[in-house]
Enzyme design. Structure first.
Site, PDB file in Angstrom:
ATOM      1  N   SER A  77       0.786  -1.193  -0.077  1.00  0.00           N
ATOM      2  CA  SER A  77      -0.041   0.127   0.040  1.00  0.00           C
ATOM      3  C   SER A  77       0.929   1.299  -0.120  1.00  0.00           C
ATOM      4  O   SER A  77       0.460   2.346  -0.211  1.00  0.00           O
ATOM      5  CB  SER A  77      -0.913  -0.015   1.402  1.00  0.00           C
ATOM      6  OG  SER A  77      -1.859  -0.969   1.065  1.00  0.00           O
ATOM      7  N   LYS A  80       0.456   3.160  -2.816  1.00  0.00           N
ATOM      8  CA  LYS A  80      -1.058   4.355  -3.236  1.00  0.00           C
ATOM      9  C   LYS A  80      -0.525   5.725  -3.152  1.00  0.00           C
ATOM     10  O   LYS A  80      -1.380   6.640  -3.825  1.00  0.00           O
ATOM     11  CB  LYS A  80      -2.017   3.736  -1.847  1.00  0.00           C
ATOM     12  CG  LYS A  80      -2.642   2.427  -2.201  1.00  0.00           C
ATOM     13  CD  LYS A  80      -3.504   2.215  -0.746  1.00  0.00           C
ATOM     14  CE  LYS A  80      -3.974   0.855  -0.926  1.00  0.00           C
ATOM     15  NZ  LYS A  80      -4.518   0.238   0.211  1.00  0.00           N
ATOM     16  N   TYR A 205      -3.683  -2.603 -10.130  1.00  0.00           N
ATOM     17  CA  TYR A 205      -3.623  -2.644  -8.874  1.00  0.00           C
ATOM     18  C   TYR A 205      -3.006  -3.510  -8.203  1.00  0.00           C
ATOM     19  O   TYR A 205      -2.064  -3.427  -7.329  1.00  0.00           O
ATOM     20  CB  TYR A 205      -5.020  -2.421  -8.285  1.00  0.00           C
ATOM     21  CG  TYR A 205      -5.050  -2.509  -6.700  1.00  0.00           C
ATOM     22  CD1 TYR A 205      -4.590  -1.271  -5.995  1.00  0.00           C
ATOM     23  CD2 TYR A 205      -5.474  -3.660  -5.938  1.00  0.00           C
ATOM     24  CE1 TYR A 205      -4.502  -1.200  -4.863  1.00  0.00           C
ATOM     25  CE2 TYR A 205      -5.309  -3.393  -4.509  1.00  0.00           C
ATOM     26  CZ  TYR A 205      -4.856  -2.617  -3.830  1.00  0.00           C
ATOM     27  OH  TYR A 205      -4.789  -2.536  -2.584  1.00  0.00           O
ATOM     28  N   TYR A 257      -3.936   4.078   7.727  1.00  0.00           N
ATOM     29  CA  TYR A 257      -5.564   3.612   7.905  1.00  0.00           C
ATOM     30  C   TYR A 257      -6.130   4.182   9.305  1.00  0.00           C
ATOM     31  O   TYR A 257      -6.156   5.268   9.552  1.00  0.00           O
ATOM     32  CB  TYR A 257      -5.434   2.186   7.751  1.00  0.00           C
ATOM     33  CG  TYR A 257      -4.780   1.648   6.744  1.00  0.00           C
ATOM     34  CD1 TYR A 257      -5.172   1.902   5.290  1.00  0.00           C
ATOM     35  CD2 TYR A 257      -3.596   1.010   6.721  1.00  0.00           C
ATOM     36  CE1 TYR A 257      -4.436   1.432   4.140  1.00  0.00           C
ATOM     37  CE2 TYR A 257      -2.957   0.724   5.374  1.00  0.00           C
ATOM     38  CZ  TYR A 257      -3.292   0.923   4.525  1.00  0.00           C
ATOM     39  OH  TYR A 257      -2.564   0.843   3.287  1.00  0.00           O
ATOM     40  N   VAL A 275       1.256  -3.953   3.745  1.00  0.00           N
ATOM     41  CA  VAL A 275       1.486  -5.137   4.533  1.00  0.00           C
ATOM     42  C   VAL A 275       2.582  -5.804   4.170  1.00  0.00           C
ATOM     43  O   VAL A 275       2.910  -6.768   4.756  1.00  0.00           O
ATOM     44  CB  VAL A 275       0.013  -5.844   4.207  1.00  0.00           C
ATOM     45  CG1 VAL A 275      -1.036  -5.204   4.786  1.00  0.00           C
ATOM     46  CG2 VAL A 275      -0.140  -6.107   2.637  1.00  0.00           C
TER      47      VAL A 275
HETATM   48  O1  DON Z   1      -4.803  -5.247  -1.841  1.00  0.00           O
HETATM   49  C1  DON Z   1      -4.288  -5.468  -0.725  1.00  0.00           C
HETATM   50  O2  DON Z   1      -4.902  -5.901   0.249  1.00  0.00           O
HETATM   51  C2  DON Z   1      -2.701  -5.368  -0.699  1.00  0.00           C
HETATM   52  N1  DON Z   1      -2.217  -5.470  -1.875  1.00  0.00           N
HETATM   53  C3  DON Z   1      -2.422  -4.240  -0.185  1.00  0.00           C
HETATM   54  C4  DON Z   1      -2.871  -3.838   1.346  1.00  0.00           C
HETATM   55  C5  DON Z   1      -2.037  -2.876   2.169  1.00  0.00           C
HETATM   56  O3  DON Z   1      -0.736  -2.950   2.033  1.00  0.00           O
HETATM   57  C6  DON Z   1      -2.501  -2.494   3.421  1.00  0.00           C
HETATM   58  N2  DON Z   1      -1.695  -1.940   4.310  1.00  0.00           N
HETATM   59  N3  DON Z   1      -1.131  -1.983   5.192  1.00  0.00           N
END
Ligand code: DON
Length: 322
Positions: A77, A80, A205, A257, A275
């Site tokens: 993320s 983003k 994405y 978040y 993540v």
């Molecule tokens: O779409 C997802 O759930 C993951 N590719 C990215 C989510 C993420 O990194 C949330 N972060 N803390």
């Protein structure tokens, strides 16, 4: 050779920051055992929870690193923040924010609930999954490959690293298991937020999340944001200044978040987590920082990464509200 006074002071500052990073990593290493690595994307479960890394890049482009700061992991993320900048450069902020809001949700990053229960039915902000998928749908390009190449080239410039590419295994793992993201995307297609082909959007994405980086790469990106869009390494303007202001503001309010308020209190810096275990934090006009530690808390943020940023912020008085 004798050093002039300024040179001597510079060397002292460099040593002070470098030594502090060594200490911060070693003092916080025990926290790497707290939390859990992400398993909902199966390929991420292979991460080593004991890894801890930190890197800072100052406004002269000098990098300071400690721990596993050159180990590769997926950006997740943190991407983003990057796609938001590219999408605004492509479409203008008015267009982007007509489809994606700018308010924190207080919900988990992959939540679907507010998309349906609040009006207009659009993602609350670009830092949650729904918002980032909508942002990805607006990236320009003649076809899928061209869009991805444009994104990768943008990341290569920001990181000053031409080797930036995708981790195929993580990408495939995301593609095979990312049904909740598909649900978000189809819902947004229904609401007219996404114009193009949903499967192509979601594929971009998944690929953006699977970009392989090191802490050093991420710290270079953070340093470009800290220097208002100009690379401190080669002086090239990569992003218009007003776009970096927008992105840093949204990082502060939404980047961690439903822990963004708590993180702002503890650290006082705009930041974005992923993540994969990475976090970037921006110290305006001063330095970009990146941390790595794949063990996450229940909100999806790296525990050891947040601990290290808190200590560094306190020690160097980096809190922007101080
Ligand atoms: O779409 C997802 O759930 C993951 N590719 C990215 C989510 C993420 O990194 C949330 N972060 N803390």
């Amino acid at each position: 050779m004798e050093l002039r006074v300024e040179e001597f002071q510079n060397v002292n500052t460099i040593n002070k920051i470098q030594n502090l990073l060594y200490e911060v990593v070693e003092r916080n290493r025990p926290f790497s055992g707290h939390g859990q690595v992400a398993t909902y994307i199966p390929a991420l479960a292979k991460a080593s929870p004991s890894d801890v890394g930190i890197c800072a890049v100052d406004m002269n482009g000098i990098a300071y690193g400690a721990g596993e700061y050159e180990k590769k992991f997926t950006i997740q993320s943190v991407s983003k923040a990057i796609t938001l900048m590219l999408s605004i450069m492509d479409n203008g902020s008015e267009h982007v924010f007509s489809r994606v809001g700018v308010e924190p949700t207080g919900d988990p990053f992959n939540s679907i609930i507010k998309l349906e229960t609040t009006k207009p039915h659009r993602p609350h902000n670009p830092m949650i999954n729904a918002g980032a998928i909508a942002v990805a749908s607006m990236i320009k390009g003649e076809n899928q490959n061209h869009k991805l190449e444009r994104l990768l080239n943008f990341v290569r410039k920001l990181t000053n690293n031409n080797d930036i590419d995708i981790d195929e295994e993580v990408y495939i793992s995301e593609r095979e298991t990312g049904n909740k993201n598909r649900a978000l995307a189809y819902y947004m297609k229904n609401e007219g937020i996404i114009d193009g082909n949903v499967e192509e959007t979601i594929d971009l994405y998944f690929k953006q999340c699977s970009i392989l980086v090191t802490c050093r790469d991420l710290a270079n990106i953070a340093a470009v944001l800290a220097s208002k869009g100009v690379s401190p390494i080669n002086g090239e303007r990569i992003i218009p200044e007003n776009i970096t202001t927008i992105v840093k503001t949204l990082m502060l309010t939404c980047g961690m978040y439903d822990d963004s308020g708590n993180f702002a209190l503890r650290v006082g810096l705009p930041a974005k987590s992923g993540v994969g275990g990475g976090i970037i934090a921006i110290v305006p006009n001063n330095m970009g920082i990146a941390t790595f530690g794949p063990s996450l808390d229940s909100k999806g943020n790296s525990i050891v990464g947040m601990m290290m940023l808190e200590e560094l912020s306190r020690n160097l008085e980096l809190n922007i509200f101080q």
